[in-house]
Design an enzyme around this catalytic site. Structure first.
Site, short mmCIF file in Angstrom:
data_model
loop_
_atom_site.label_atom_id
_atom_site.label_comp_id
_atom_site.label_asym_id
_atom_site.label_seq_id
_atom_site.Cartn_x
_atom_site.Cartn_y
_atom_site.Cartn_z
N HIS A 197 52.93 15.31 22.54
CA HIS A 197 52.05 14.29 23.14
C HIS A 197 50.69 14.30 22.44
O HIS A 197 49.64 14.42 23.09
CB HIS A 197 51.90 14.50 24.65
CG HIS A 197 51.54 13.24 25.38
ND1 HIS A 197 51.87 12.98 26.68
CD2 HIS A 197 50.86 12.13 24.94
CE1 HIS A 197 51.41 11.79 27.04
NE2 HIS A 197 50.79 11.26 25.99
N GLU B 227 56.59 17.25 30.69
CA GLU B 227 55.74 17.97 29.74
C GLU B 227 55.00 19.11 30.44
O GLU B 227 54.61 18.96 31.59
CB GLU B 227 54.72 16.99 29.12
CG GLU B 227 55.42 15.92 28.31
CD GLU B 227 54.47 14.81 27.84
OE1 GLU B 227 53.24 14.98 27.99
OE2 GLU B 227 54.97 13.80 27.33
N ARG C 278 55.80 6.91 27.13
CA ARG C 278 55.96 7.87 28.22
C ARG C 278 57.42 8.33 28.24
O ARG C 278 58.33 7.52 28.05
CB ARG C 278 55.61 7.24 29.58
CG ARG C 278 54.13 7.04 29.85
CD ARG C 278 53.40 8.36 30.14
NE ARG C 278 51.99 8.14 30.40
CZ ARG C 278 51.04 8.09 29.47
NH1 ARG C 278 51.35 8.27 28.19
NH2 ARG C 278 49.77 7.89 29.80
#
Lengths: 323, 323
Positions: B287, B269, B240
């Site tokens: 991601h 993000e 993360r």
């Protein structure tokens, strides 16, 4: 009085001189064409008679060590190539003339194997493509993104199970890949052996090219092999460009006949087929699979060791042809 | 007469609906805000009373499952998140309300571990940088090229030795990396254990972030840790974004305080700090470490299995909180 230094000519401008020029020039009397204003042929004819050793690389101007070139060096006793491959050297002529040849042997094996695995993960998992996507600012704009392929479970065929091929296999086993291989002879390993490249391509999703370039391996990977590998197929090449029929590879990639490729080597380096530039399923590199600080330090030491062995009449450290 | 279908709301627009929308919609009565013209809050208040289960993802609009959101769903019995991490869900409130929570568990572990290793090879061996170099047509123009770092022999610290971390370690051992780890507790493994991140950074060249985002791990990797890691240091993050102090990481990368980074996750993000775009020693991804066909098929089956377990009063397949 100090001993006269061994006279060495360097052809092909090996990259090791970017990093160890000073050290090599202190130990030996090195003739470097790129530091001279003479054209290469004049430079060679000026020095040829006193040259006892040659350092060469498979890349760059003057890198082909042909019989006509060798004829000019009447005192030459040793060629040290900075590469693992020796396809740029006329070995038959060397043997005839009693010129010993030493290579970089396995100095680069780990690095090249690491790079091959890196290229494979990159192609399957679209890492360079993702990097391009993010760098171009597309993430906030495009919500959807294509799924990648899992590395584990892939059936990987190693073309040439030498020092590099074995290291690629060992690494990929840790990811859960299923390994088989092609080789001139069956090796004492547990992986399935296929003596025929079409059979290997039938059994595999991925081919990793790790063999030497020889008359037998030139264009070993052609359109027929690529079509056999199929639409999910991936090719990784860290060996020599000409082992693949490059034009047919480009066509297969453009037409989606195979899924992707990771290429560190090309037929006509530094020229890369421009059709590849626009393909997001292809990762391109510039013949740097061997290019690490650690490998170059090892190479420098190996070059010195081979040259010193010659002048001390000791066995070469990494002989390809021993006189 | 057919049984009434289980009513499920989907928040955060999980990517699994790009690929298994039809199958999921056949099995369950799925409410998808993105297919409605209603604003999200109106959409929720229209359906909230009859909703028994929720599918959510940590990404996208409406992805924060807060106590005030949970208050709206009086009949909610199960939340299935499509992620391994559950930091976007208020677990305390779920427990208080008797809402069970299921996650993607280890469905993505192999793929995420593969991607972490791919990012590390890419950063050390400069693969995306080489791809950019060749694609920009620079190879025939620039002769010299910087040396990369060998993968083997690197001292790699795994931050969080869970399912992903162990798989990263296993893969990197095959490359000859030297593994150690940080974790809340010592694990039954042979790798050296460091309970303190500064000590781990002192002992390592590379940190691979594999831990969950919690109050304890938020900003675990700050400027001090990065300076301790040092100028040859590399950071890989597939966990993360907020586990790293992103602003301090950007500064350290810009100022050469560490050597490079491979980042699949970011604090905000889909926004990535633009300073990173110009850095050749940074590999950026969007991601997608978990983003493969195989993983999504497994995830689809796990989601169905968890929802069916709820309505059959059977144990969840991948419980985080069991009611």
């Amino acid at each position: 009085m100090a001993e006269p230094k061994c006279e060495v000519i360097v052809l092909g401008r090996p990259a090791v001189f970017q990093f160890y020029n000073e050290q090599l020039s202190q130990k030996f009397l090195i003739h470097k064409p790129w530091e001279s204003s003479l054209p290469l042929d004049q430079f060679i004819s000026t020095h040829a008679q006193s040259i006892q050793a040659m350092i060469c690389s498979p890349k760059g101007i003057g890198s082909q060590i042909s019989s006509s070139l060798l004829r000019l060096f009447q005192s030459l006793r040793l060629i040290v190539t900075t590469s693992t491959g020796v396809d740029h050297i006329d070995l038959v002529e060397c043997r005839r003339r009693g010129i010993a040849v030493a290579s970089a042997a396995t100095v680069f094996s780990e690095d090249v194997a690491d790079f091959a695995v890196g290229l494979l993960i990159d192609v399957l998992r679209k890492i360079s493509a993702a990097d391009r996507f993010v760098n171009n600012g597309l993430w906030p704009i495009h919500g959807d993104y294509p799924l990648a392929s899992k590395v584990g479970g892939r059936k990987v065929g190693i073309v040439g199970l030498g020092s590099i091929g074995r290291k690629v296999a060992k690494r990929l086993e840790a990811f859960g890949c299923i390994i088989s291989y092609l080789s001139r002879r069956k090796k004492p390993v547990s992986y399935p052996f296929y003596p025929d490249v079409h059979e290997l391509a039938t059994k595999c999703d991925v081919l990793v090219i790790c063999c030497a370039l020889t008359d037998e391996t030139r264009h070993l990977i052609n359109k027929e092999v690529l079509l056999t590998l199929g639409k999910e197929g991936v090719i990784i090449n860290i060996a020599r460009g000409a082992i693949i029929n490059e034009m047919e590879l480009v066509q297969c990639l453009e037409q989606g006949e195979i899924a992707g490729a990771g290429l560190d080597v090309f037929v006509n380096e530094p020229n890369v087929p421009e059709e590849l530039f626009s393909l997001d399923n292809v990762v391109l590199s510039r013949h740097v699979a061997y290019y690490t600080e650690d490998s170059f330090r090892d190479l420098y030491e190996l070059i010195c060791g081979n040259l010193e062995a010659l002048f001390l009449n000791k066995p070469l450290l990494s002989p390809v042809l021993d006189d």
